[in-house]
Design a protein around this motif. Structure first.
Motif, PDB file in Angstrom:
ATOM      1  N   THR A  19       9.958 -62.849   5.181  1.00 28.96           N
ATOM      2  CA  THR A  19      10.083 -61.634   4.371  1.00 28.96           C
ATOM      3  C   THR A  19      10.699 -62.065   3.049  1.00 28.96           C
ATOM      4  O   THR A  19      11.877 -62.414   2.980  1.00 28.96           O
ATOM      5  CB  THR A  19      10.969 -60.585   5.082  1.00 28.96           C
ATOM      6  OG1 THR A  19      10.343 -60.263   6.327  1.00 28.96           O
ATOM      7  CG2 THR A  19      11.110 -59.317   4.266  1.00 28.96           C
ATOM      8  N   MET A  20       9.857 -62.070   2.043  1.00 28.90           N
ATOM      9  CA  MET A  20      10.262 -62.618   0.737  1.00 28.90           C
ATOM     10  C   MET A  20      10.971 -61.514  -0.037  1.00 28.90           C
ATOM     11  O   MET A  20      10.343 -60.759  -0.778  1.00 28.90           O
ATOM     12  CB  MET A  20       9.012 -63.070  -0.025  1.00 28.90           C
ATOM     13  CG  MET A  20       8.084 -63.970   0.789  1.00 28.90           C
ATOM     14  SD  MET A  20       6.673 -64.543  -0.166  1.00 28.90           S
ATOM     15  CE  MET A  20       5.705 -63.052  -0.316  1.00 28.90           C
ATOM     16  N   ASP A  21      12.269 -61.412   0.114  1.00 29.26           N
ATOM     17  CA  ASP A  21      12.991 -60.280  -0.472  1.00 29.26           C
ATOM     18  C   ASP A  21      13.963 -60.746  -1.557  1.00 29.26           C
ATOM     19  O   ASP A  21      14.493 -61.859  -1.494  1.00 29.26           O
ATOM     20  CB  ASP A  21      13.744 -59.541   0.654  1.00 29.26           C
ATOM     21  CG  ASP A  21      14.133 -58.130   0.239  1.00 29.26           C
ATOM     22  OD1 ASP A  21      13.657 -57.657  -0.806  1.00 29.26           O
ATOM     23  OD2 ASP A  21      14.924 -57.504   0.965  1.00 29.26           O
ATOM     24  N   TYR A  63       5.291 -61.935   3.961  1.00 30.98           N
ATOM     25  CA  TYR A  63       5.301 -60.479   3.763  1.00 30.98           C
ATOM     26  C   TYR A  63       5.369 -60.258   2.258  1.00 30.98           C
ATOM     27  O   TYR A  63       6.412 -60.465   1.634  1.00 30.98           O
ATOM     28  CB  TYR A  63       6.541 -59.918   4.461  1.00 30.98           C
ATOM     29  CG  TYR A  63       6.507 -58.450   4.819  1.00 30.98           C
ATOM     30  CD1 TYR A  63       5.375 -57.667   4.632  1.00 30.98           C
ATOM     31  CD2 TYR A  63       7.643 -57.856   5.387  1.00 30.98           C
ATOM     32  CE1 TYR A  63       5.380 -56.325   5.003  1.00 30.98           C
ATOM     33  CE2 TYR A  63       7.640 -56.511   5.762  1.00 30.98           C
ATOM     34  CZ  TYR A  63       6.506 -55.755   5.563  1.00 30.98           C
ATOM     35  OH  TYR A  63       6.504 -54.429   5.924  1.00 30.98           O
ATOM     36  N   ALA A  64       4.248 -59.864   1.681  1.00 32.46           N
ATOM     37  CA  ALA A  64       4.170 -59.758   0.227  1.00 32.46           C
ATOM     38  C   ALA A  64       4.239 -58.319  -0.269  1.00 32.46           C
ATOM     39  O   ALA A  64       4.687 -58.049  -1.377  1.00 32.46           O
ATOM     40  CB  ALA A  64       2.878 -60.408  -0.266  1.00 32.46           C
ATOM     41  N   PHE A  65       3.745 -57.376   0.567  1.00 37.12           N
ATOM     42  CA  PHE A  65       3.731 -55.972   0.140  1.00 37.12           C
ATOM     43  C   PHE A  65       3.626 -55.091   1.370  1.00 37.12           C
ATOM     44  O   PHE A  65       2.688 -55.220   2.157  1.00 37.12           O
ATOM     45  CB  PHE A  65       2.538 -55.736  -0.800  1.00 37.12           C
ATOM     46  CG  PHE A  65       2.604 -54.441  -1.561  1.00 37.12           C
ATOM     47  CD1 PHE A  65       3.282 -54.366  -2.775  1.00 37.12           C
ATOM     48  CD2 PHE A  65       2.006 -53.294  -1.073  1.00 37.12           C
ATOM     49  CE1 PHE A  65       3.348 -53.159  -3.485  1.00 37.12           C
ATOM     50  CE2 PHE A  65       2.065 -52.088  -1.767  1.00 37.12           C
ATOM     51  CZ  PHE A  65       2.732 -52.033  -2.970  1.00 37.12           C
ATOM     52  N   SER A  66       4.600 -54.201   1.530  1.00 38.56           N
ATOM     53  CA  SER A  66       4.600 -53.352   2.729  1.00 38.56           C
ATOM     54  C   SER A  66       3.944 -52.002   2.414  1.00 38.56           C
ATOM     55  O   SER A  66       3.809 -51.630   1.242  1.00 38.56           O
ATOM     56  CB  SER A  66       6.029 -53.123   3.216  1.00 38.56           C
ATOM     57  OG  SER A  66       6.705 -52.233   2.342  1.00 38.56           O
ATOM     58  N   ASN A  69       6.086 -50.072   0.300  1.00 38.86           N
ATOM     59  CA  ASN A  69       6.190 -50.477  -1.109  1.00 38.86           C
ATOM     60  C   ASN A  69       5.281 -49.666  -2.035  1.00 38.86           C
ATOM     61  O   ASN A  69       5.474 -49.662  -3.254  1.00 38.86           O
ATOM     62  CB  ASN A  69       5.892 -51.980  -1.279  1.00 38.86           C
ATOM     63  CG  ASN A  69       6.973 -52.880  -0.720  1.00 38.86           C
ATOM     64  OD1 ASN A  69       6.696 -53.980  -0.253  1.00 38.86           O
ATOM     65  ND2 ASN A  69       8.225 -52.435  -0.760  1.00 38.86           N
ATOM     66  N   ARG A  72       6.984 -47.339  -4.560  1.00 35.63           N
ATOM     67  CA  ARG A  72       7.688 -47.794  -5.774  1.00 35.63           C
ATOM     68  C   ARG A  72       7.021 -47.185  -7.014  1.00 35.63           C
ATOM     69  O   ARG A  72       5.964 -46.589  -6.911  1.00 35.63           O
ATOM     70  CB  ARG A  72       7.655 -49.324  -5.837  1.00 35.63           C
ATOM     71  CG  ARG A  72       8.464 -49.929  -4.712  1.00 35.63           C
ATOM     72  CD  ARG A  72       8.659 -51.411  -4.887  1.00 35.63           C
ATOM     73  NE  ARG A  72       9.482 -51.908  -3.791  1.00 35.63           N
ATOM     74  CZ  ARG A  72      10.027 -53.103  -3.771  1.00 35.63           C
ATOM     75  NH1 ARG A  72       9.843 -53.933  -4.775  1.00 35.63           N
ATOM     76  NH2 ARG A  72      10.766 -53.474  -2.738  1.00 35.63           N
ATOM     77  N   ARG A 185      14.338 -64.172   6.529  1.00 35.83           N
ATOM     78  CA  ARG A 185      14.407 -63.132   5.499  1.00 35.83           C
ATOM     79  C   ARG A 185      15.411 -63.548   4.438  1.00 35.83           C
ATOM     80  O   ARG A 185      16.560 -63.878   4.754  1.00 35.83           O
ATOM     81  CB  ARG A 185      14.785 -61.766   6.069  1.00 35.83           C
ATOM     82  CG  ARG A 185      14.798 -60.686   4.965  1.00 35.83           C
ATOM     83  CD  ARG A 185      14.838 -59.291   5.480  1.00 35.83           C
ATOM     84  NE  ARG A 185      14.757 -58.347   4.360  1.00 35.83           N
ATOM     85  CZ  ARG A 185      14.277 -57.116   4.438  1.00 35.83           C
ATOM     86  NH1 ARG A 185      13.821 -56.670   5.580  1.00 35.83           N
ATOM     87  NH2 ARG A 185      14.251 -56.324   3.387  1.00 35.83           N
ATOM     88  N   ARG A 191      17.387 -56.806   8.123  1.00 33.42           N
ATOM     89  CA  ARG A 191      16.550 -55.816   8.826  1.00 33.42           C
ATOM     90  C   ARG A 191      15.114 -56.322   8.873  1.00 33.42           C
ATOM     91  O   ARG A 191      14.741 -57.262   8.177  1.00 33.42           O
ATOM     92  CB  ARG A 191      16.649 -54.438   8.178  1.00 33.42           C
ATOM     93  CG  ARG A 191      16.350 -54.408   6.705  1.00 33.42           C
ATOM     94  CD  ARG A 191      16.441 -52.984   6.127  1.00 33.42           C
ATOM     95  NE  ARG A 191      16.441 -53.044   4.665  1.00 33.42           N
ATOM     96  CZ  ARG A 191      17.537 -53.018   3.912  1.00 33.42           C
ATOM     97  NH1 ARG A 191      18.723 -52.891   4.476  1.00 33.42           N
ATOM     98  NH2 ARG A 191      17.453 -53.091   2.594  1.00 33.42           N
ATOM     99  N   SER A 193      12.301 -54.214   8.450  1.00 39.21           N
ATOM    100  CA  SER A 193      11.454 -53.499   7.489  1.00 39.21           C
ATOM    101  C   SER A 193       9.979 -53.450   7.908  1.00 39.21           C
ATOM    102  O   SER A 193       9.084 -53.758   7.105  1.00 39.21           O
ATOM    103  CB  SER A 193      11.607 -54.094   6.075  1.00 39.21           C
ATOM    104  OG  SER A 193      12.935 -54.026   5.643  1.00 39.21           O
TER     105      SER A 193
HETATM  106  C1  IPE Z   1      10.297 -55.836   2.682  1.00 40.70           C
HETATM  107  O1  IPE Z   1      11.138 -55.791   1.583  1.00 40.70           O
HETATM  108  C2  IPE Z   1       8.886 -55.953   2.252  1.00 40.70           C
HETATM  109  C3  IPE Z   1       8.534 -57.176   1.543  1.00 40.70           C
HETATM  110  C4  IPE Z   1       9.303 -58.190   1.304  1.00 40.70           C
HETATM  111  C5  IPE Z   1       7.173 -57.260   1.091  1.00 40.70           C
HETATM  112  P1  IPE Z   1      11.657 -54.404   0.964  1.00 40.70           P
HETATM  113  O2  IPE Z   1      12.568 -54.753  -0.153  1.00 40.70           O
HETATM  114  O3  IPE Z   1      10.516 -53.535   0.648  1.00 40.70           O
HETATM  115  O4  IPE Z   1      12.428 -53.780   2.202  1.00 40.70           O
HETATM  116  P2  IPE Z   1      13.655 -52.767   2.264  1.00 40.70           P
HETATM  117  O5  IPE Z   1      13.256 -51.578   1.443  1.00 40.70           O
HETATM  118  O6  IPE Z   1      14.833 -53.473   1.710  1.00 40.70           O
HETATM  119  O7  IPE Z   1      13.799 -52.488   3.714  1.00 40.70           O
END
Ligand code: IPE
Ligand code: IPE
Ligand code: MG
Length: 237
Positions: A19-21, A63-66, A69, A72, A185, A191, A193
């Motif tokens: 999860t690339m956050d 995980y590039a786009f949920s 997302n 946004r 993550r 989390r 997500s």
């Molecule tokens: C999770 O990150 C989704 C991706 C990395 C693509 P988000 O930033 O969208 O997740 P939340 O809102 O912190 O849970």
């Protein structure tokens, strides 16, 4: 001993999910727009894909786009979609050179047409590559994937026989992919997500405070070394 040599080759996770956050925070810390963070996030993707292939990881899911997302701002969503189109377009050559096959999971029909077209072309072009499979989770949500699987089953005429876990898995987007053993993550958030809910049933979780655009080769290696120190018990004593 170089860090990479500390990895036990015989105990590699076959599949790593990430999860690339933290792209937005990375940019904001520098006083820039969030999009600047996403642009730099692409560089981290490139490095991570190369390193994973070099180490001998067979499957890498990013995980590039949920699904969430999409909520946004229009400006950010548009920027992310444009970035996706240009990245797939530019990087297909590198995938071919490195013998990497591309797959995508998620509700792909929600993507802009141009984006879906680039994606499908890259998937087709790379389909016979063997060294590693790179899976992009796009417009993805674990719950959507599960409900989508159930709907497919309901539509089948001869679905009278009882379902096993193995059969159910065949209806998921990840049907040809083994479950990940390691989920990383970035950015300090702890989390899930809505990522790979079914597939991570017994996955090892690794959280790092590093923001995604700062994620480097050493960070991936450290996560793998940490994973290799763990005792995976699967409920046994
Ligand atoms: C999770 O990150 C989704 C991706 C990395 C693509 P988000 O930033 O969208 O997740 P939340 O809102 O912190 O849970
Ligand atoms: C992850 O970074 C990329 C996507 C979700 C597309 P974020 O954009 O979520 O960055 P933060 O979490 O706001 O820092
Ligand atoms: Mg985030």
């Amino acid at each position: 001993m170089a860090l990479i040599e500390q990895i036990e080759k015989e105990n590699l996770p076959k599949h790593i999910a990430i999860t690339m956050d933290g792209n937005g925070r990375w940019a904001e810390k520098k006083g820039k727009f969030r999009v600047f963070g996403h642009q730099n996030g692409v560089k981290a993707v490139r490095g991570t894909v190369e390193t994973a292939a070099e180490i001998g990881i067979k499957y890498l899911t990013l995980y590039a786009f949920s699904t969430e997302n999409w909520n946004r701002s229009e400006r950010e969503v548009n920027a992310l979609m444009s970035l996706l189109i240009s990245t797939i377009n530019k990087e297909t050559k590198t995938l071919m050179k490195n013998d990497i096959r591309l797959l995508a999971i998620g509700n792909l029909q929600q993507l802009p047409k141009k984006c879906l077209k680039e994606l499908e072309e890259a998937i087709e072009k790379t389909k016979n590559n063997k060294r590693m499979t790179l899976i992009l989770a796009l417009s993805y949500s674990g719950r959507w994937e599960i409900v989508n699987a159930v709907n497919k089953i309901l539509k089948e005429k001869n679905s009278k026989k009882e379902l096993t876990e193995e059969t159910f898995q065949q209806y998921l987007n990840t049907k040809s992919v083994p479950d990940p053993e390691l989920l990383i993550r970035t950015s300090g958030e702890k989390r899930i997500s809505n990522f790979l809910l079914w597939q991570i049933a017994y996955c090892e979780l690794y959280f790092t405070d590093t923001l995604w655009p700062d994620f480097r080769k050493e960070d991936l290696i450290n996560a793998i070394i940490d994973y290799q120190k763990r005792e995976r018990r699967f409920g046994k004593s």
